[in-house]
Scaffold this motif. Structure first.
Motif, PDB file in Angstrom:
ATOM      1  N   GLY A  79       0.685  -1.214  -0.043  1.00  0.00           N
ATOM      2  CA  GLY A  79      -0.064  -0.371   0.151  1.00  0.00           C
ATOM      3  C   GLY A  79       1.009   1.067  -0.639  1.00  0.00           C
ATOM      4  N   CYS A  80       1.582   1.534  -0.963  1.00  0.00           N
ATOM      5  CA  CYS A  80       2.810   2.321  -0.768  1.00  0.00           C
ATOM      6  C   CYS A  80       2.147   3.558  -1.095  1.00  0.00           C
ATOM      7  CB  CYS A  80       4.623   2.264  -1.093  1.00  0.00           C
ATOM      8  SG  CYS A  80       4.621   2.159  -2.946  1.00  0.00           S
ATOM      9  N   LYS A  81       1.071   3.146  -2.599  1.00  0.00           N
ATOM     10  CA  LYS A  81       1.024   3.752  -3.665  1.00  0.00           C
ATOM     11  C   LYS A  81       1.920   4.885  -4.488  1.00  0.00           C
ATOM     12  CE  LYS A  81      -2.697   4.912  -0.627  1.00  0.00           C
ATOM     13  NZ  LYS A  81      -3.033   6.179   0.674  1.00  0.00           N
ATOM     14  N   TYR A  82       3.463   4.179  -4.203  1.00  0.00           N
ATOM     15  CA  TYR A  82       4.084   4.643  -5.298  1.00  0.00           C
ATOM     16  C   TYR A  82       3.548   4.242  -7.028  1.00  0.00           C
ATOM     17  CZ  TYR A  82       8.115   4.705  -2.427  1.00  0.00           C
ATOM     18  OH  TYR A  82       8.502   4.905  -0.950  1.00  0.00           O
ATOM     19  N   CYS A  83       2.597   3.322  -7.698  1.00  0.00           N
ATOM     20  CA  CYS A  83       1.801   2.591  -8.402  1.00  0.00           C
ATOM     21  C   CYS A  83       1.297   3.883  -8.991  1.00  0.00           C
ATOM     22  CB  CYS A  83       1.630   1.185  -8.854  1.00  0.00           C
ATOM     23  SG  CYS A  83       0.537   1.190  -7.323  1.00  0.00           S
ATOM     24  N   ILE A  84       0.236   3.970  -7.473  1.00  0.00           N
ATOM     25  CA  ILE A  84      -1.142   5.168  -8.184  1.00  0.00           C
ATOM     26  C   ILE A  84      -0.289   6.809  -8.760  1.00  0.00           C
ATOM     27  CG2 ILE A  84      -2.084   7.056  -7.284  1.00  0.00           C
ATOM     28  CD1 ILE A  84      -2.619   4.855  -4.800  1.00  0.00           C
ATOM     29  N   ALA A  85       1.401   7.189  -7.764  1.00  0.00           N
ATOM     30  CA  ALA A  85       1.889   7.920  -8.280  1.00  0.00           C
ATOM     31  C   ALA A  85       2.164   7.852  -9.982  1.00  0.00           C
ATOM     32  CB  ALA A  85       2.824   8.487  -7.619  1.00  0.00           C
ATOM     33  N   ALA A  86       3.254   6.950 -10.375  1.00  0.00           N
ATOM     34  CA  ALA A  86       3.399   6.671 -11.725  1.00  0.00           C
ATOM     35  C   ALA A  86       2.392   6.476 -13.035  1.00  0.00           C
ATOM     36  CB  ALA A  86       3.964   5.389 -11.045  1.00  0.00           C
ATOM     37  N   CYS A  87       0.701   5.924 -11.978  1.00  0.00           N
ATOM     38  CA  CYS A  87       0.445   5.248 -13.135  1.00  0.00           C
ATOM     39  C   CYS A  87      -0.292   6.745 -14.468  1.00  0.00           C
ATOM     40  CB  CYS A  87      -1.052   4.754 -12.765  1.00  0.00           C
ATOM     41  SG  CYS A  87      -2.391   4.432 -14.084  1.00  0.00           S
ATOM     42  N   PRO A  88       0.064   7.331 -14.990  1.00  0.00           N
ATOM     43  CA  PRO A  88      -0.395   8.729 -16.367  1.00  0.00           C
ATOM     44  C   PRO A  88      -1.669   9.217 -16.340  1.00  0.00           C
ATOM     45  CG  PRO A  88       0.672   7.222 -17.826  1.00  0.00           C
ATOM     46  CD  PRO A  88       1.120   6.449 -16.358  1.00  0.00           C
ATOM     47  N   TYR A  89      -2.376   7.499 -16.605  1.00  0.00           N
ATOM     48  CA  TYR A  89      -3.648   7.695 -16.052  1.00  0.00           C
ATOM     49  C   TYR A  89      -4.779   7.476 -15.602  1.00  0.00           C
ATOM     50  CZ  TYR A  89      -1.788   6.110 -21.069  1.00  0.00           C
ATOM     51  OH  TYR A  89      -0.877   5.486 -21.926  1.00  0.00           O
ATOM     52  N   GLY A  90      -4.078   8.012 -14.096  1.00  0.00           N
ATOM     53  CA  GLY A  90      -4.721   7.732 -12.697  1.00  0.00           C
ATOM     54  C   GLY A  90      -6.106   6.184 -12.612  1.00  0.00           C
ATOM     55  N   ALA A  91      -5.826   5.309 -13.536  1.00  0.00           N
ATOM     56  CA  ALA A  91      -6.170   3.927 -13.439  1.00  0.00           C
ATOM     57  C   ALA A  91      -6.096   3.243 -11.884  1.00  0.00           C
ATOM     58  CB  ALA A  91      -6.180   3.302 -14.389  1.00  0.00           C
ATOM     59  N   ARG A  92      -5.075   3.318 -11.150  1.00  0.00           N
ATOM     60  CA  ARG A  92      -5.009   3.167  -9.423  1.00  0.00           C
ATOM     61  C   ARG A  92      -6.296   3.747  -8.636  1.00  0.00           C
ATOM     62  NH1 ARG A  92      -0.370  -1.242  -9.124  1.00  0.00           N
ATOM     63  NH2 ARG A  92      -0.264  -2.142 -11.538  1.00  0.00           N
ATOM     64  N   SER A  93      -6.697   2.745  -7.935  1.00  0.00           N
ATOM     65  CA  SER A  93      -7.318   4.270  -6.451  1.00  0.00           C
ATOM     66  C   SER A  93      -6.361   2.475  -5.131  1.00  0.00           C
ATOM     67  CB  SER A  93      -8.450   3.218  -6.623  1.00  0.00           C
ATOM     68  OG  SER A  93      -8.943   3.901  -7.799  1.00  0.00           O
ATOM     69  N   ALA A  94      -6.090   3.587  -4.678  1.00  0.00           N
ATOM     70  CA  ALA A  94      -6.367   2.706  -2.942  1.00  0.00           C
ATOM     71  C   ALA A  94      -7.593   1.970  -2.499  1.00  0.00           C
ATOM     72  CB  ALA A  94      -5.173   3.895  -1.700  1.00  0.00           C
ATOM     73  N   ASP A  95      -7.152   0.905  -1.354  1.00  0.00           N
ATOM     74  CA  ASP A  95      -8.271   0.289  -0.667  1.00  0.00           C
ATOM     75  C   ASP A  95      -8.508   0.845   0.525  1.00  0.00           C
ATOM     76  OD1 ASP A  95      -9.893  -1.259   0.632  1.00  0.00           O
ATOM     77  OD2 ASP A  95      -9.806  -2.668  -0.935  1.00  0.00           O
ATOM     78  N   GLU A  96      -8.747   1.477   1.440  1.00  0.00           N
ATOM     79  CA  GLU A  96      -8.384   2.170   2.240  1.00  0.00           C
ATOM     80  C   GLU A  96      -9.145   1.865   3.188  1.00  0.00           C
ATOM     81  OE1 GLU A  96      -6.125   3.994   2.957  1.00  0.00           O
ATOM     82  OE2 GLU A  96      -5.827   5.584   1.266  1.00  0.00           O
ATOM     83  N   GLY A  97     -10.334   1.223   2.884  1.00  0.00           N
ATOM     84  CA  GLY A  97     -10.895  -0.078   4.272  1.00  0.00           C
ATOM     85  C   GLY A  97     -12.655   0.661   3.831  1.00  0.00           C
ATOM     86  N   GLU A  98     -12.830   1.576   2.998  1.00  0.00           N
ATOM     87  CA  GLU A  98     -14.345   1.981   3.132  1.00  0.00           C
ATOM     88  C   GLU A  98     -15.617   1.132   3.018  1.00  0.00           C
ATOM     89  OE1 GLU A  98     -14.959   5.000   4.865  1.00  0.00           O
ATOM     90  OE2 GLU A  98     -12.898   5.842   4.577  1.00  0.00           O
ATOM     91  N   SER A  99     -16.621   1.257   3.305  1.00  0.00           N
ATOM     92  CA  SER A  99     -17.423   0.440   3.043  1.00  0.00           C
ATOM     93  C   SER A  99     -18.414   0.501   2.675  1.00  0.00           C
ATOM     94  CB  SER A  99     -17.480  -0.913   4.184  1.00  0.00           C
ATOM     95  OG  SER A  99     -18.724  -1.241   3.996  1.00  0.00           O
ATOM     96  N   TYR A 100     -19.382  -0.284   1.971  1.00  0.00           N
ATOM     97  CA  TYR A 100     -21.151   0.489   1.987  1.00  0.00           C
ATOM     98  C   TYR A 100     -21.973   0.178   3.042  1.00  0.00           C
ATOM     99  CZ  TYR A 100     -20.014   1.518  -3.246  1.00  0.00           C
ATOM    100  OH  TYR A 100     -19.182   2.964  -4.075  1.00  0.00           O
ATOM    101  N   ALA A 101     -21.988  -1.107   3.981  1.00  0.00           N
ATOM    102  CA  ALA A 101     -22.049  -1.180   4.639  1.00  0.00           C
ATOM    103  C   ALA A 101     -23.326  -1.089   5.782  1.00  0.00           C
ATOM    104  CB  ALA A 101     -20.691  -2.402   6.034  1.00  0.00           C
ATOM    105  N   GLY A 102     -22.694   0.662   5.617  1.00  0.00           N
ATOM    106  CA  GLY A 102     -23.713   1.967   6.796  1.00  0.00           C
ATOM    107  C   GLY A 102     -25.223   1.957   5.856  1.00  0.00           C
ATOM    108  N   GLU A 103     -24.802   1.798   4.056  1.00  0.00           N
ATOM    109  CA  GLU A 103     -25.806   1.681   3.401  1.00  0.00           C
ATOM    110  C   GLU A 103     -26.804   0.441   3.320  1.00  0.00           C
ATOM    111  OE1 GLU A 103     -24.128   4.159   0.120  1.00  0.00           O
ATOM    112  OE2 GLU A 103     -22.921   4.997   1.423  1.00  0.00           O
ATOM    113  N   MET A 104     -26.312  -0.724   3.155  1.00  0.00           N
ATOM    114  CA  MET A 104     -26.805  -1.439   2.441  1.00  0.00           C
ATOM    115  C   MET A 104     -26.392  -2.861   3.263  1.00  0.00           C
ATOM    116  SD  MET A 104     -26.257  -2.603  -1.538  1.00  0.00           S
ATOM    117  CE  MET A 104     -24.088  -2.797  -1.353  1.00  0.00           C
ATOM    118  N   GLN A 105     -27.520  -3.740   3.859  1.00  0.00           N
ATOM    119  CA  GLN A 105     -27.594  -4.651   4.494  1.00  0.00           C
ATOM    120  C   GLN A 105     -26.641  -5.535   3.715  1.00  0.00           C
ATOM    121  OE1 GLN A 105     -30.995  -6.466   5.058  1.00  0.00           O
ATOM    122  NE2 GLN A 105     -30.397  -7.593   7.431  1.00  0.00           N
ATOM    123  N   ALA A 106     -25.346  -6.116   4.895  1.00  0.00           N
ATOM    124  CA  ALA A 106     -24.928  -7.352   4.148  1.00  0.00           C
ATOM    125  C   ALA A 106     -23.929  -7.043   3.125  1.00  0.00           C
ATOM    126  CB  ALA A 106     -25.426  -8.165   3.988  1.00  0.00           C
TER     127      ALA A 106
END
Length: 215
Positions: A97-124
């Motif tokens: 999760g160092c995110k070097y690859c995110i900075a290197a991608c010239p297309y903005g095609a990578r994202s970091a999974d920071e642990g966010e969840s839809y659990a508060g909006e959608m059951q299970a």
């Protein structure tokens, strides 16, 4: 070097047919169960022309699956690599999760999974996990095997092994997306990629994307 018998998966997107409906984005999120803030497929929009003759231009942007991917070169733990089939993948077990690859991608095609969840909006919401790359993984960190890692489009690699096209291609209502083997000159995508209408994003960078667009 790639095995000559291996496919080189690629995609062609016909911009003349894309209506900017975002069905590809929705299908991708549903298929890959991506968390809030993580979208492998997005449709970029910009205004073009001069008033009063203006229009909205759209540009769908998955991962380019580059033949010379900058993201691979900067990864300090070799967690991201290009497979023999041309798809650039991430080993979630190695990614720190160092995110070097995110900075290197010239297309903005990578994202970091920071642990966010839809659990508060959608059951299970967190009880159904779609294995990425066709590999079942256990819980890592909070609740998800990809927590604390970087995530990206893989052309739905888990679908390809089952003989299916990426979810974004199957749901495109304008029939603007085509998927297939670029290494096969007789394939539809190879013939479309060789069309005078075809171009690739930021070709001057030498990344050699496997995603082509038709003007």
């Amino acid at each position: 070097m790639e095995d000559s018998a291996s496919p080189h998966w690629g995609m062609v997107i016909d911009l003349a047919k894309c209506v900017g409906c975002d069905s590809c984005t929705v299908a991708c999120k549903a298929e890959n169960r991506t968390p809030p803030g993580v979208s492998y497929n997005v449709v970029l929009e910009q205004e073009a022309g001069t008033y009063p003759n203006m229009r909205i231009e759209v540009l769908p942007r998955p991962c380019m699956q580059c033949e010379n991917p900058p993201c691979v070169a900067v990864c300090p733990v070799q967690a991201t690599y290009r497979g023999e089939d041309g798809i650039v993948v991430i080993d979630a077990d190695r990614c720190i999760g160092c995110k070097y690859c995110i900075a290197a991608c010239p297309y903005g095609a990578r994202s970091a999974d920071e642990g966010e969840s839809y659990a508060g909006e959608m059951q299970a919401a967190d009880q159904v996990v779609v294995p990425e790359y066709g590999v079942d993984r256990g819980v890592r960190g909070k609740y998800r095997a990809t927590y604390g890692t970087v995530r990206k489009c893989t052309f739905c690699a888990h679908r390809i092994v089952e003989g299916e096209a990426p979810a974004c291609c199957e749901t495109c209502i304008g029939d603007a997306r085509y998927f297939g083997d670029l290494a096969d000159p007789a394939s539809k995508v190879a013939r479309m990629a060789a069309s005078p209408r075809a171009f690739r994003l930021k070709e001057e960078l030498g990344t050699q994307p496997s995603v082509y667009y038709l003007r």
